[in-house]
Write an enzyme that holds these catalytic residues in place. Structure first.
Site, PDB file in Angstrom:
ATOM      1  N   ASP A 193       0.819  -6.568   3.332  1.00 36.91           N
ATOM      2  CA  ASP A 193       1.352  -5.220   3.132  1.00 36.91           C
ATOM      3  C   ASP A 193       0.168  -4.256   3.192  1.00 36.91           C
ATOM      4  O   ASP A 193      -0.728  -4.308   2.345  1.00 36.91           O
ATOM      5  CB  ASP A 193       2.066  -5.098   1.794  1.00 36.91           C
ATOM      6  CG  ASP A 193       2.589  -3.689   1.546  1.00 36.91           C
ATOM      7  OD1 ASP A 193       3.520  -3.270   2.270  1.00 36.91           O
ATOM      8  OD2 ASP A 193       2.054  -3.005   0.652  1.00 36.91           O
ATOM      9  N   GLU A 277       3.786  -6.012   8.616  1.00 40.15           N
ATOM     10  CA  GLU A 277       4.843  -5.032   8.842  1.00 40.15           C
ATOM     11  C   GLU A 277       4.417  -4.056   9.930  1.00 40.15           C
ATOM     12  O   GLU A 277       3.271  -3.597   9.968  1.00 40.15           O
ATOM     13  CB  GLU A 277       5.149  -4.270   7.551  1.00 40.15           C
ATOM     14  CG  GLU A 277       6.381  -3.382   7.642  1.00 40.15           C
ATOM     15  CD  GLU A 277       6.737  -2.769   6.308  1.00 40.15           C
ATOM     16  OE1 GLU A 277       7.804  -2.157   6.200  1.00 40.15           O
ATOM     17  OE2 GLU A 277       5.931  -2.894   5.368  1.00 40.15           O
ATOM     18  N   CYS A 329      13.984  -7.600  -4.147  1.00 36.19           N
ATOM     19  CA  CYS A 329      13.285  -8.454  -5.109  1.00 36.19           C
ATOM     20  C   CYS A 329      12.899  -9.755  -4.412  1.00 36.19           C
ATOM     21  O   CYS A 329      13.764 -10.460  -3.880  1.00 36.19           O
ATOM     22  CB  CYS A 329      14.185  -8.732  -6.315  1.00 36.19           C
ATOM     23  SG  CYS A 329      13.498  -9.953  -7.483  1.00 36.19           S
ATOM     24  N   CYS A 332      14.699 -13.025  -6.354  1.00 32.35           N
ATOM     25  CA  CYS A 332      16.119 -13.374  -6.238  1.00 32.35           C
ATOM     26  C   CYS A 332      16.783 -12.807  -4.989  1.00 32.35           C
ATOM     27  O   CYS A 332      17.919 -13.178  -4.678  1.00 32.35           O
ATOM     28  CB  CYS A 332      16.874 -12.906  -7.480  1.00 32.35           C
ATOM     29  SG  CYS A 332      16.962 -11.105  -7.670  1.00 32.35           S
ATOM     30  N   CYS A 348      13.278  -5.861 -11.602  1.00 28.73           N
ATOM     31  CA  CYS A 348      14.519  -6.139 -10.874  1.00 28.73           C
ATOM     32  C   CYS A 348      15.709  -6.021 -11.817  1.00 28.73           C
ATOM     33  O   CYS A 348      15.722  -6.600 -12.919  1.00 28.73           O
ATOM     34  CB  CYS A 348      14.454  -7.535 -10.251  1.00 28.73           C
ATOM     35  SG  CYS A 348      15.986  -8.041  -9.418  1.00 28.73           S
ATOM     36  N   CYS A 351      17.543  -9.969 -11.853  1.00 31.71           N
ATOM     37  CA  CYS A 351      16.953 -11.131 -12.519  1.00 31.71           C
ATOM     38  C   CYS A 351      15.930 -10.761 -13.581  1.00 31.71           C
ATOM     39  O   CYS A 351      15.462 -11.628 -14.318  1.00 31.71           O
ATOM     40  CB  CYS A 351      16.299 -12.055 -11.485  1.00 31.71           C
ATOM     41  SG  CYS A 351      14.880 -11.339 -10.635  1.00 31.71           S
ATOM     42  N   ASP A 358       3.299  -3.489  -4.213  1.00 29.62           N
ATOM     43  CA  ASP A 358       2.654  -3.951  -2.987  1.00 29.62           C
ATOM     44  C   ASP A 358       2.718  -5.468  -2.855  1.00 29.62           C
ATOM     45  O   ASP A 358       2.946  -5.994  -1.756  1.00 29.62           O
ATOM     46  CB  ASP A 358       1.195  -3.490  -2.971  1.00 29.62           C
ATOM     47  CG  ASP A 358       1.074  -1.970  -2.944  1.00 29.62           C
ATOM     48  OD1 ASP A 358       1.986  -1.325  -2.401  1.00 29.62           O
ATOM     49  OD2 ASP A 358       0.082  -1.434  -3.472  1.00 29.62           O
TER      50      ASP A 358
END
Length: 417
Positions: A193, A277, A329, A332, A348, A351, A358
Site C-alpha cells: 500500500d 494497487e 476488513c 472477516c 471493524c 468482528c 495502511d
C-alpha cells in the site's frame, strides 16, 4: 526469453566533442521537425500519409545537397535515419492509441522539438558506435568519448542513446539483450500500500518511511531560484544561475532514483510475488498534495518493481484502483464503508478487529492480488512472462536497470571495460 535492460553511464566529452554532439542534436531535431511538418501539411491538405521512405529521400538525402541543409552532412547519417524512425514510432503509437490497440494512457500527437528543451538526445545503432579496448566509446563523427564505467555491461549493446540533460551532463544509455537472472524460490509474497506519511506499507506490517528528497532540498532550491529570478533575462549570469538550479534538481532526482532502486530490489529479492494497487498518480498530481505525490515518485517505483519481477522470475500484478482496499476488513471481509483520510485506525463493526488503515489496505491488496493471479488474469503481462507462458521480448525501460547482484552471471561484462 530475452530481457532488454538499459544501462546508463556518465560521459565526459571534450570541447570539440561537445560541439560535434551539439551539431548532432540539432540535425536530428531539424530532421524530426521537417518530417513532422510534411506529414501535418499533407494531413491538412487531405493528401495521403507521407511514407518514411519518401521523407528519407526528401528531408535527408536530397536536403544534404541544398544550400539551406548542407550542414546535415556534417553528422552521421545514422543519427538522421534514427530520428526519422523515432518519429515513425511516435506516430504509430498515436494511431494505435486512437484505435484502441495500445494499452495504457492515451498518447497525444507528435510535437515539434525545440532547441531550448531541457533534454537533447540522439540514438545510434551498432553501425555508428563501438566499444574500444581502452575503455572509450567511439561515436561516428564525434570521436572517442571518455566514460565512467560504474559497472560492466552484461553483453554487447544493441543500441546507444546519447543525452544531454538540463544541467549540462552527458549520459550514454546502452540497451542490452540478456537472459533473465532467476532468483532462488522465495516462500513469501506481499501486498504493498503506497502512501505519503509512509512511502509503503507491506502486508507483513513493515513500513518504509518516505525519504522526501525534494522537501529536504527545498531550502537550498528556494535560495537558488530567488537568485535566478534576480538575473536579467538573456544574460550570461542568468544562464549560470539556471544551471545551478538544474543541478540541484538533478541531485534530488538522482537520490530518489537510487533509493527507489534499492527499495524495489530488496522487495523483489524477499518475495516470490508482489502486488501493488494501481494509483491514479496523474489525478493526484493535480490536487493540493501534488508536490508530495511527485516527490514520492510512485510511478517510477512501481515501474522498477515491474521490470525487476520479469528480470528475476518473480510474479507481479496490479490491483485495480477501484478496489476498496481501505473499506474492507482484512480479517472477516466485511465492507465497513469509506473513511476520511484523517482516520488512520478503525475498528471493524462486524468482528471488532482493530486495524491500522495502511496495514489493512496492504493485506487486502495481497488477498486481491492472489485472487487475480489464481484466476489466471493478472492485470500485468509480467506475471505471465515470469511464469514462462510467452516468448515475447520484454522492452527496455526508459530508466536504467538496477545494479546486478554480486557474484551472479550478470556481472560478467565485456572484456576491457
Amino acid at each position: 526469453m530475452d530481457v532488454q535492460l538499459r544501462y546508463n553511464y556518465r560521459a565526459y566529452p571534450d570541447a570539440t566533442q561537445r560541439r560535434a554532439l551539439a551539431s548532432a542534436f540539432g540535425c536530428a531535431r531539424v530532421v524530426w521537425n521537417d518530417c513532422l511538418r510534411d506529414r501535418k501539411e499533407a494531413h491538412a491538405a487531405g493528401l495521403p500519409y507521407v511514407k518514411s521512405a519518401e521523407l528519407s529521400r526528401l528531408r535527408i538525402t536530397q536536403a544534404k545537397r541544398t544550400a539551406e541543409r548542407a550542414w546535415l552532412a556534417d553528422v552521421s547519417a545514422v543519427v538522421l535515419q534514427q530520428s526519422l524512425r523515432d518519429l515513425d514510432a511516435a506516430c504509430k503509437n498515436f494511431f494505435d492509441s486512437l484505435k484502441g490497440k495500445r494499452q495504457g494512457r492515451k498518447v497525444g500527437p507528435s510535437r515539434y522539438k525545440s532547441k531550448k528543451g531541457t533534454r537533447q538526445s540522439i540514438r545510434l545503432n551498432t553501425n555508428a558506435f563501438s566499444l574500444q579496448e581502452n575503455g572509450t566509446v567511439y561515436v561516428a563523427k564525434v570521436g572517442n568519448l571518455n566514460v565512467t564505467w560504474s559497472r560492466r555491461l552484461p553483453a554487447a549493446p544493441t543500441s546507444l542513446t546519447i543525452t544531454k540533460d538540463s544541467s549540462g551532463r552527458y549520459f550514454l544509455s546502452f540497451v542490452v539483450d540478456t537472459e533473465p537472472d532467476i532468483l532462488p524460490q522465495a516462500e513469501t509474497d506481499t501486498g504493498i500500500d503506497l502512501g505519503l506519511s509512509a512511502f509503503a506499507v507491506l502486508s507483513d506490517g513493515r513500513k518504509i518511511d518516505s525519504p522526501r528528497f525534494l522537501r529536504r532540498a527545498e531550502k537550498k532550491l528556494k535560495r537558488l531560484q530567488r537568485a535566478l529570478s534576480r538575473k536579467a533575462r538573456g544574460s550570461k549570469n542568468r544562464a549560470k544561475a539556471r544551471i545551478k538550479v538544474a543541478r540541484q534538481h538533478a541531485k534530488v532526482a538522482d537520490r530518489r532514483r537510487d533509493w527507489h532502486h534499492k527499495a524495489s530490489t530488496q522487495i523483489i529479492r524477499d518475495n516470490q510475488a508482489v502486488y501493488v494497487e494501481d494509483l491514479a498518480v496523474s489525478g493526484l498530481g493535480r490536487t493540493r498534495l501534488a508536490k508530495s505525490v511527485h516527490d514520492a515518485g510512485w510511478s517510477a517505483f512501481v515501474g522498477m518493481l515491474q521490470y525487476k519481477a520479469v528480470k528475476h522470475g518473480r510474479t507481479f500484478a496490479t490491483v485495480d484502483r477501484a478496489f476498496p482496499s481501505s473499506q474492507v476488513c482484512s480479517a472477516c471481509g466485511f465492507r465497513d464503508g469509506p473513511k476520511p483520510l484523517h482516520i488512520r485506525k478503525w475498528t471493524c463493526g462486524e468482528c471488532g478487529t482493530m486495524h491500522d488503515r495502511d496495514h489493512n489496505a496492504a493485506r487486502n491488496v495481497l488477498f486481491e492480488g492472489r485472487r487475480i493471479v489464481a484466476a489466471g488474469r493478472a492485470e500485468t503481462l509480467n506475471a505471465l512472462w515470469s511464469a514462462g507462458e510467452t516468448r515475447t521480448k520484454v522492452p527496455a525501460q526508459r530508466v536504467e536497470a538496477g545494479s546486478p547482484r554480486k557474484g551472479q552471471t550478470t556481472q560478467a561484462g565485456i572484456p576491457g571495460l
